[in-house]
Design a protein around this motif. Structure first.
Motif, PDB file in Angstrom:
ATOM      1  N   ILE A  64      49.792 -31.944  -1.088  1.00 53.96           N
ATOM      2  CA  ILE A  64      48.939 -33.137  -1.040  1.00 53.96           C
ATOM      3  C   ILE A  64      49.780 -34.407  -1.169  1.00 53.96           C
ATOM      4  O   ILE A  64      49.580 -35.377  -0.432  1.00 53.96           O
ATOM      5  CB  ILE A  64      47.866 -33.077  -2.158  1.00 53.96           C
TER       6      ILE A  64
ATOM      7  N   SER B 210      51.696 -35.190   1.943  1.00 54.18           N
ATOM      8  CA  SER B 210      50.821 -35.671   3.014  1.00 54.18           C
ATOM      9  C   SER B 210      50.247 -37.056   2.701  1.00 54.18           C
ATOM     10  O   SER B 210      50.346 -37.973   3.512  1.00 54.18           O
ATOM     11  CB  SER B 210      49.685 -34.656   3.221  1.00 54.18           C
TER      12      SER B 210
ATOM     13  N   PHE C 297      53.758 -37.608   5.409  1.00 57.59           N
ATOM     14  CA  PHE C 297      54.442 -36.667   6.296  1.00 57.59           C
ATOM     15  C   PHE C 297      53.435 -35.850   7.101  1.00 57.59           C
ATOM     16  O   PHE C 297      52.322 -35.574   6.629  1.00 57.59           O
ATOM     17  CB  PHE C 297      55.326 -35.709   5.484  1.00 57.59           C
ATOM     18  N   SER C 298      53.834 -35.444   8.295  1.00 52.46           N
ATOM     19  CA  SER C 298      52.980 -34.577   9.124  1.00 52.46           C
ATOM     20  C   SER C 298      53.048 -33.147   8.583  1.00 52.46           C
ATOM     21  O   SER C 298      53.946 -32.819   7.799  1.00 52.46           O
ATOM     22  CB  SER C 298      53.458 -34.605  10.569  1.00 52.46           C
ATOM     23  N   TYR C 299      52.127 -32.302   9.024  1.00 50.34           N
ATOM     24  CA  TYR C 299      52.129 -30.899   8.577  1.00 50.34           C
ATOM     25  C   TYR C 299      53.457 -30.228   8.957  1.00 50.34           C
ATOM     26  O   TYR C 299      53.991 -29.413   8.197  1.00 50.34           O
ATOM     27  CB  TYR C 299      50.959 -30.138   9.198  1.00 50.34           C
ATOM     28  N   GLN C 300      53.941 -30.572  10.153  1.00 52.92           N
ATOM     29  CA  GLN C 300      55.199 -29.979  10.618  1.00 52.92           C
ATOM     30  C   GLN C 300      56.347 -30.363   9.673  1.00 52.92           C
ATOM     31  O   GLN C 300      57.152 -29.522   9.274  1.00 52.92           O
ATOM     32  CB  GLN C 300      55.492 -30.467  12.046  1.00 52.92           C
TER      33      GLN C 300
ATOM     34  N   MET D  85      48.594 -26.076   5.810  1.00 49.78           N
ATOM     35  CA  MET D  85      47.185 -26.448   6.064  1.00 49.78           C
ATOM     36  C   MET D  85      46.282 -25.904   4.973  1.00 49.78           C
ATOM     37  O   MET D  85      45.400 -26.587   4.459  1.00 49.78           O
ATOM     38  CB  MET D  85      46.725 -25.896   7.414  1.00 49.78           C
TER      39      MET D  85
ATOM     40  N   ILE E 160      46.816 -27.770   1.610  1.00 52.39           N
ATOM     41  CA  ILE E 160      46.205 -29.108   1.587  1.00 52.39           C
ATOM     42  C   ILE E 160      44.687 -28.967   1.461  1.00 52.39           C
ATOM     43  O   ILE E 160      44.050 -29.662   0.662  1.00 52.39           O
ATOM     44  CB  ILE E 160      46.602 -29.901   2.852  1.00 52.39           C
TER      45      ILE E 160
END
Lengths: 228, 191
Positions: free
Chosen positions: B136, B139, B144-147, B161, B164
């Motif tokens: 969390i 993000s 930051f992106s999931y990647q 994913m 989060i």
């Protein structure tokens, strides 16, 4: 809420991680599905709240990993050093064969690099013994230009306690080598004192700054770092 | 010739170091917020940031792309934090003064509510598992992106994913619980 939507998709939608067709699908469902709409509103608000809350955190002032003033002086220093080396080599090459002059300069460089920082953060007796042995070896085997800083933090600060069983060995080293300096981390020391007020450092130990600052300073000066 | 090359190399390295230090300083606030979210305590956060910066200084030769500097630092911080969790019990210390409400401090009503909300969130974050808290914070605090999170934490993107999603669900639950048990601030009426 629509059963077609998985929970992780709601969060991926909020985070902008879905592909355009999936985004569209969720947006269409939101028009008719009130609970989905509420979920997205709530979690979007939570995401914003997290970001905003941590923006309000009091951030301690930045402690540069390299002293700015020193860093600013590095270029002029390098230029002066280059000039000095040039003049030195020029002078020596007039008075002795080139190879000999170059070797002398190289030797001096090597001598100047004999600076070691030994870092101990544990009260493990094996590590204490290893750290002391390593220090002694370096000092005994090093040339006259060698310098050794022995720095402790966390539970390692106990090594410098006057009542530590290794005191005699430590004092022996200090008596034999004046190029050995002992440091205890200021912060670790404060914590250790809070836990045990009887802790009393050997008088030779410096403890005016946090260990990490000292380590960073030494590393930026080109000292070799040995973590025990 | 060799000596000249060495001098030029040295001068270049000095410039690179200076650039690196400036980049580190620019990242300091972001790193600290992240460290605070992870460690839950100001003093540990400060130590974690210092250790991360020290490691970054040692490993600066490994950095290929300055565009990825933030993610690279976060990965170093992640590794340091995991190391500390594994090997160092000091990370289990709890400093109650850090998480206590500062009700004694004179402040106006809106500031008090803001502080309570901030503290409640921080307390709730502290109750999440580290994996959830980390995902969390990477993000929502760092953006930051999931990647990128997947690369920083060395976990599959599906796991990111899931962390989060579950983390936020749990966080919402904890906040609702804390709101229901919290004392309400009653506005003072003018005389």
């Amino acid at each position: 809420m629509s059963a077609a939507i998985e929970k992780y998709q709601i969060h991926a939608y909020i985070d902008g991680e879905l592909a355009p067709p999936e985004n569209k699908e969720i947006e269409q469902l939101m028009e008719t599905d009130e609970s989905l709409r509420n979920e997205i509103i709530q979690f979007s608000a939570l995401k914003r709240q997290i970001k905003d809350s941590y923006q309000l955190v009091n951030i301690p002032s930045y402690q540069p990993v390299v002293d700015r003033e020193k860093a600013g002086w590095q270029l002029p220093k390098a230029a002066v050093a280059a000039l000095f080396i040039g003049v030195l080599i020029g002078y020596l090459s007039v008075n002795m064969p080139f190879n000999q002059a170059f070797l002398s300069a190289a030797d001096q460089h090597q001598m100047a690099e004999q600076k070691y920082l030994i870092h101990l953060d544990s009260a493990d007796p094996k590590k204490l013994a290893a750290a002391l042995d390593q220090t002694e070896k370096l000092l005994v085997n090093g040339g006259p230009g060698i310098k050794v800083d022995f720095i402790t933090n966390y539970e390692g600060v106990g090594l410098f306690d006057v009542n530590n069983s290794n005191r005699a060995q430590l004092e022996g080293l200090l008596n034999r080598f004046d190029n050995l300096t002992l440091y205890a981390c200021k912060r670790a020391l404060q914590r250790a004192m809070e836990k045990d007020a009887r802790l009393q450092l050997l008088p030779q130990v410096k403890h005016d700054k946090p260990a990490l600052d000292q380590v960073v300073e030494r590393l930026s000066e080109g000292w070799k770092y040995i973590k025990i | 010739m060799k000596l000249t090359k060495k001098i030029v190399t040295f001068l270049c390295s000095v410039q690179q170091k200076e650039r690196f230090n400036q980049a580190l300083e620019a990242q300091y606030d972001r790193l600290y917020r992240l460290a605070y979210a992870w460690t839950h305590q100001a003093c540990l956060a400060q130590d974690l940031v210092q250790e991360t910066m020290l490691k970054a200084l040692e490993k600066q030769g490994d950095l290929d792309n300055f565009d990825q500097f933030g993610a690279w630092l976060s990965k170093i911080m992640h590794n340091k934090f995991i190391d500390n969790l594994r090997y160092n019990r000091r990370w289990e210390w709890a400093d109650e003064t850090e998480v206590d409400y500062c009700l004694a401090e004179a402040c106006n009503e809106s500031k008090l509510i803001e502080k309570q909300t901030q503290d409640a969130l921080h307390l709730a974050m502290g109750k999440l598992s580290f994996e959830h808290r980390q995902a969390i914070s990477l993000s929502d605090i760092q953006g930051f992106s999931y990647q990128e999170i997947s690369e920083i934490t060395s976990t599959p993107i599906g796991t990111v994913m899931s962390r989060i999603s579950r983390g936020r669900e749990k966080l919402r639950f904890l906040l609702e619980k804390s709101h229901s048990g919290q004392r309400k601030v009653v506005p003072l009426r003018g005389r």
